[in-house]
Design a protein around this motif. Structure first.
Motif, mmCIF file in Angstrom:
data_model
loop_
_atom_site.group_PDB
_atom_site.id
_atom_site.type_symbol
_atom_site.label_atom_id
_atom_site.label_comp_id
_atom_site.label_asym_id
_atom_site.label_seq_id
_atom_site.Cartn_x
_atom_site.Cartn_y
_atom_site.Cartn_z
ATOM 1 N N GLU A 36 0.810 -1.223 0.000
ATOM 2 C CA GLU A 36 0.000 0.000 0.000
ATOM 3 C C GLU A 36 0.845 1.274 0.000
ATOM 4 O OE1 GLU A 36 -3.392 0.620 -0.145
ATOM 5 O OE2 GLU A 36 -3.530 -1.495 -0.688
ATOM 6 N N VAL A 37 1.994 1.213 0.684
ATOM 7 C CA VAL A 37 2.825 2.425 0.794
ATOM 8 C C VAL A 37 3.993 2.424 -0.178
ATOM 9 C CG1 VAL A 37 2.144 2.854 3.183
ATOM 10 C CG2 VAL A 37 4.226 1.556 2.725
ATOM 11 N N GLY A 38 4.094 1.402 -1.019
ATOM 12 C CA GLY A 38 5.135 1.365 -2.041
ATOM 13 C C GLY A 38 6.512 0.964 -1.540
ATOM 14 N N ASP A 51 8.920 10.310 5.383
ATOM 15 C CA ASP A 51 8.029 10.074 4.247
ATOM 16 C C ASP A 51 7.323 8.728 4.368
ATOM 17 O OD1 ASP A 51 8.685 12.522 3.079
ATOM 18 O OD2 ASP A 51 10.374 11.654 1.976
ATOM 19 N N GLU A 52 8.051 7.719 4.817
ATOM 20 C CA GLU A 52 7.446 6.399 5.017
ATOM 21 C C GLU A 52 6.375 6.460 6.104
ATOM 22 O OE1 GLU A 52 11.460 3.848 3.842
ATOM 23 O OE2 GLU A 52 11.037 4.308 5.942
ATOM 24 N N LEU A 53 6.693 7.131 7.211
ATOM 25 C CA LEU A 53 5.718 7.242 8.299
ATOM 26 C C LEU A 53 4.492 8.030 7.855
ATOM 27 C CD1 LEU A 53 8.005 7.799 11.397
ATOM 28 C CD2 LEU A 53 6.673 5.759 10.816
ATOM 29 N N SER A 54 4.688 9.050 7.054
ATOM 30 C CA SER A 54 3.570 9.828 6.543
ATOM 31 C C SER A 54 2.651 8.968 5.678
ATOM 32 C CB SER A 54 4.097 11.020 5.750
ATOM 33 O OG SER A 54 3.041 11.776 5.238
ATOM 34 N N ALA A 55 3.230 8.176 4.795
ATOM 35 C CA ALA A 55 2.442 7.289 3.933
ATOM 36 C C ALA A 55 1.702 6.239 4.765
ATOM 37 C CB ALA A 55 3.350 6.614 2.909
ATOM 38 N N ILE A 56 2.380 5.673 5.757
ATOM 39 C CA ILE A 56 1.758 4.660 6.622
ATOM 40 C C ILE A 56 0.593 5.272 7.400
ATOM 41 C CG2 ILE A 56 2.154 3.239 8.686
ATOM 42 C CD1 ILE A 56 5.019 2.744 7.511
ATOM 43 N N ALA A 57 0.797 6.464 7.937
ATOM 44 C CA ALA A 57 -0.268 7.134 8.690
ATOM 45 C C ALA A 57 -1.496 7.367 7.811
ATOM 46 C CB ALA A 57 0.251 8.444 9.267
ATOM 47 N N ARG A 58 -1.275 7.772 6.570
ATOM 48 C CA ARG A 58 -2.404 7.999 5.651
ATOM 49 C C ARG A 58 -3.149 6.700 5.376
ATOM 50 N NH1 ARG A 58 1.127 11.394 3.164
ATOM 51 N NH2 ARG A 58 1.609 9.934 1.505
ATOM 52 N N VAL A 59 -2.405 5.638 5.083
ATOM 53 C CA VAL A 59 -3.048 4.357 4.772
ATOM 54 C C VAL A 59 -3.819 3.823 5.985
ATOM 55 C CG1 VAL A 59 -2.590 1.916 4.261
ATOM 56 C CG2 VAL A 59 -1.460 3.700 2.939
ATOM 57 N N LEU A 60 -3.224 3.936 7.168
ATOM 58 C CA LEU A 60 -3.858 3.398 8.379
ATOM 59 C C LEU A 60 -4.864 4.356 9.007
ATOM 60 C CD1 LEU A 60 -0.788 1.707 10.083
ATOM 61 C CD2 LEU A 60 -2.512 0.671 8.579
ATOM 62 N N GLU A 61 -4.931 5.572 8.442
ATOM 63 C CA GLU A 61 -5.844 6.592 8.943
ATOM 64 C C GLU A 61 -5.598 6.900 10.422
ATOM 65 O OE1 GLU A 61 -9.808 5.355 7.902
ATOM 66 O OE2 GLU A 61 -9.399 5.564 5.768
ATOM 67 N N VAL A 62 -4.329 7.124 10.740
ATOM 68 C CA VAL A 62 -3.919 7.520 12.091
ATOM 69 C C VAL A 62 -3.076 8.781 11.978
ATOM 70 C CG1 VAL A 62 -3.966 5.142 12.955
ATOM 71 C CG2 VAL A 62 -1.818 6.094 12.116
#
Length: 122
Positions: free
Chosen positions: A39-41, A60-71
């Protein structure tokens, strides 16, 4: 202990805290590490190194993970607001039996439409 050693220990603790928070959130959201990586590439091996704490996540990785997990990204960084962990194994079966009894008692008392989830704090 030298200041450098203390600083390294703090950095290691920070990296483990972030990895633990990411694992807790993706598990609670129903993701596996490999599904989240897709999901985060990220590659699965890269996600594994990050979630075990062997390597740090970048922002950048944490930002993408937060968006996907909606946290909130701050929850991943600080390790706060961790989700409750579902009960597994025999404890879950025993707890389900008690919930069924409570549900039956609720029906006999005229209650309906109550949804209950089993969680245990980590």
């Amino acid at each position: 202990m030298s200041m450098i050693t203390e600083a390294r220990e703090e950095i290691d603790a920070d990296r483990i805290r972030v990895a633990t928070a990411v694992r807790a959130h993706y598990s609670a959201a129903g993701f596996s590490a490999s599904a989240l990586a897709r999901e985060v590439g990220m590659t699965q091996s890269k996600m594994s190194r990050r979630t075990t704490g062997a390597e740090p996540f970048d922002i950048d990785e944490l930002s993408a993970i937060a968006r996907v997990l909606e946290v909130e990204i701050v929850d991943l960084i600080t390790g706060t607001n961790l989700p409750a962990r579902p009960i597994r194994g025999g404890a879950a079966a025993g707890a389900r039996r008690h919930l069924y009894l409570l549900e039956d008692e609720g029906r006999s008392a005229g209650l309906s439409g109550v949804n209950v989830a089993l969680y245990q704090l980590s």
